[in-house]
Design a protein around this motif. Structure first.
Motif, mmCIF file in Angstrom:
data_model
loop_
_atom_site.group_PDB
_atom_site.id
_atom_site.type_symbol
_atom_site.label_atom_id
_atom_site.label_comp_id
_atom_site.label_asym_id
_atom_site.label_seq_id
_atom_site.Cartn_x
_atom_site.Cartn_y
_atom_site.Cartn_z
ATOM 1 N N ILE A 386 75.261 -128.656 31.975
ATOM 2 C CA ILE A 386 76.400 -128.843 32.865
ATOM 3 C C ILE A 386 76.151 -130.087 33.702
ATOM 4 O O ILE A 386 75.081 -130.255 34.297
ATOM 5 C CB ILE A 386 76.627 -127.622 33.775
ATOM 6 C CG1 ILE A 386 77.051 -126.412 32.927
ATOM 7 C CG2 ILE A 386 77.691 -127.916 34.829
ATOM 8 C CD1 ILE A 386 77.235 -125.129 33.713
ATOM 9 N N VAL A 387 77.136 -130.990 33.728
ATOM 10 C CA VAL A 387 77.063 -132.232 34.487
ATOM 11 C C VAL A 387 77.845 -132.058 35.781
ATOM 12 O O VAL A 387 78.991 -131.604 35.765
ATOM 13 C CB VAL A 387 77.633 -133.411 33.676
ATOM 14 C CG1 VAL A 387 77.638 -134.694 34.512
ATOM 15 C CG2 VAL A 387 76.844 -133.623 32.389
ATOM 16 N N LEU A 388 77.230 -132.419 36.909
ATOM 17 C CA LEU A 388 77.892 -132.323 38.207
ATOM 18 C C LEU A 388 78.501 -133.674 38.578
ATOM 19 O O LEU A 388 77.856 -134.718 38.436
ATOM 20 C CB LEU A 388 76.900 -131.905 39.298
ATOM 21 C CG LEU A 388 76.039 -130.666 39.039
ATOM 22 C CD1 LEU A 388 75.263 -130.285 40.304
ATOM 23 C CD2 LEU A 388 76.878 -129.495 38.548
ATOM 24 N N VAL A 389 79.753 -133.655 39.069
ATOM 25 C CA VAL A 389 80.443 -134.885 39.462
ATOM 26 C C VAL A 389 81.073 -134.700 40.841
ATOM 27 O O VAL A 389 81.315 -133.584 41.288
ATOM 28 C CB VAL A 389 81.541 -135.284 38.449
ATOM 29 C CG1 VAL A 389 80.961 -135.469 37.057
ATOM 30 C CG2 VAL A 389 82.677 -134.263 38.421
ATOM 31 N N ASP A 390 81.331 -135.836 41.494
ATOM 32 C CA ASP A 390 82.124 -135.839 42.714
ATOM 33 C C ASP A 390 82.857 -137.167 42.806
ATOM 34 O O ASP A 390 82.884 -137.932 41.832
ATOM 35 C CB ASP A 390 81.266 -135.556 43.963
ATOM 36 C CG ASP A 390 80.253 -136.666 44.271
ATOM 37 O OD1 ASP A 390 80.281 -137.713 43.588
ATOM 38 O OD2 ASP A 390 79.438 -136.486 45.189
#
Length: 489
Positions: A386-390
């Motif tokens: 899972i890749v976290l983005v903001d």
């Protein structure tokens, strides 16, 4: 990478040397990799989402009539009438001509580029100073409605309200949560600021949080960009020289939100310094650890790095090796706040996760295309990712996330979409010392996904509140960990 106003170590972008060229280019065509070696600096993705405005946007009247957009590829600028002479006209002409010759779309977004030259060139006769002149140049670039266009003034020709900072910074990380600038991390590189997590900033030095947010709104071309610009403006205000102090006024959650003023010492961010052309001494960091897990739960590894720079590849590989040695069964890859960097780094990092070959997408330049082709590795990590983005995830980070998701290899988690700034660009120093960032290509994933504009939307959405940070919670990371119990790619 993207440069909303001033070039700083906090803003990088995608370099065009980012993949393997396809056969659609011209024979003998200079590849982006070769250009990367020649250019003083190259970049693409800072994070400026699509900058197209409504029909009343500046320059919208310059759109040619009819169904067919004219190509300006054969235009000879020597045939155009001269512009009024001003101290800023030569720089303006260089900016205008560079876009004419280098943009991937010879129609220049269907704009009448010669008419815009005349319109904005004439405005230079009315400017009172250098900041106003650079605003005219940037207004011209904004008519294209795309990210990664910016003229950054040389020092001495800075923009209004320029904050003269330095390589050091107040050791806090600030983001816009709701309508406030919130301290989401009260330390940098293990150096504590003494400011509590979840504090809401009221002032940084003599700049109010309200003024910084107002400036962010004026910079943003759509609502989704405001949080990015607000974080950038706060980061700029927090920059300083080593040994200096910044006065911070904030609402203290540990004292019922009473207003507190504190002098905080500036520190130099930790990390291995990496330079690329005009991007100097970027403090690069790679963090990894195993996350706490419940008995019987998946063993989840965590990796975060702050830029995509080629010297960092071996550190990322070492982190993966260490985590796999600890029995990692699932991986969280945290790209929050990562504005991009060298696109070529995405290939070896993606290979750590792909057992079968695939493409992260395609870059379309004016005369050729180039793909992010990744050769599969049978020994690659096969567990769920899972890749976290903001709002600070941009450029190469977006290409990486969008490309792997389209291959069915990762899911994406976040409280909001990424920056939406995924166009490859170059950085060029002009004769007067200013920097010009300009787009040279377009990006689409293998399935045609466009990250430019709306960004990469999360599959797993979490709600972030100031109360979360006061309590030391990371709702996005918690949501990602919980999602590993559901169906994973």
């Amino acid at each position: 990478m993207r440069f909303p106003r001033l070039v700083s170590a906090a803003a990088v972008a995608l370099v065009c040397a980012c993949g393997e060229p396809t056969t659609s280019g011209k024979a003998g065509q200079e590849t982006p990799a070769a250009k990367a070696e020649k250019a003083e600096s190259q970049d693409a993705a800072t994070a400026t989402p699509s900058r197209e405005k409504a029909s009343e946007a500046p320059g919208s009247a310059a759109r040619p009539s009819g169904d067919t957009c004219r190509s300006w590829a054969e235009l000879d600028p020597a045939t155009l009438p001269p512009l009024p002479e001003t101290p800023y006209t030569p720089t303006f002409e260089r900016v205008w001509r560079t876009v004419l010759e280098k943009h991937f779309d010879p129609t220049l977004a269907c704009k009448d580029w010669p008419a815009l030259r005349a319109e904005y060139g004439a405005k230079l006769t009315t400017v009172a100073d250098a900041p106003a002149a650079y605003k005219v140049m940037n207004d011209l670039l904004e008519t294209l409605g795309q990210s990664h266009f910016k003229v950054v003034p040389p020092f001495g020709g800075a923009e209004p309200d320029d904050t003269r900072g330095g390589p050091a910074r107040v050791p806090i990380h600030v983001r816009m949560i709701g309508e406030q600038l919130v301290v989401v991390d009260p330390k940098v590189g293990g150096v504590a600021s003494g400011v509590p997590a979840g504090a809401a900033l009221v002032k940084i030095g003599d700049k109010t949080a309200e003024a910084l947010i107002d400036r962010a709104r004026s910079e943003a071309m759509r609502p989704g960009e405001v949080a990015y610009h607000a974080a950038f403006e706060a980061s700029r205000a927090l920059s300083c020289q080593p040994g200096q102090k910044r006065s911070l006024t904030y609402l203290d959650p540990q004292a019922k939100d009473s207003e507190v003023t504190k002098e905080v010492a500036c520190v130099t961010p930790p990390g291995e310094l990496v330079s690329l052309g005009n991007l100097r001494d970027l403090p690069t960091t790679v963090e990894h650890r195993m996350l706490p897990s419940e008995a019987g739960g998946k063993k989840i590894g965590y990796i975060a790095f702050n830029y995509w720079m080629l010297p960092m590849v071996e550190r990322v590989k070492a982190a993966m090796t260490d985590l796999r040695g600890q029995g990692m069964e699932a991986l969280v890859l945290d790209l929050r706040g990562n504005p991009g960097g060298v696109g070529a780094m995405s290939i070896p990092v993606a290979r750590l996760l792909l057992q079968e070959s695939g493409s992260l997408g395609k870059l379309q330049f004016r005369e050729f295309t180039q793909e992010f082709n990744v050769a599969g590795d049978p020994q690659a990590f096969a567990g769920p990712v899972i890749v976290l983005v903001d709002e600070g995830t941009a450029s190469t980070s977006e290409i990486f996330a969008a490309g792997l998701r389209d291959l069915g290899r990762v899911r994406v988690a976040g409280a909001r979409a990424s920056a939406g700034a995924a166009l490859p660009s170059l950085l060029e120093r002009l004769d007067n010392g200013a920097l010009l960032q300009y787009v040279v290509g377009d990006y689409h994933s293998a399935k045609g996904t466009v990250a430019e504009g709306d960004g990469v939307s999360p599959d797993i959405t979490a709600v972030e509140t100031r109360a979360d940070f006061v309590a030391g919670r990371d709702p996005v990371l918690l949501a990602a960990v919980a999602a590993f119990d559901s169906k994973s790619p």
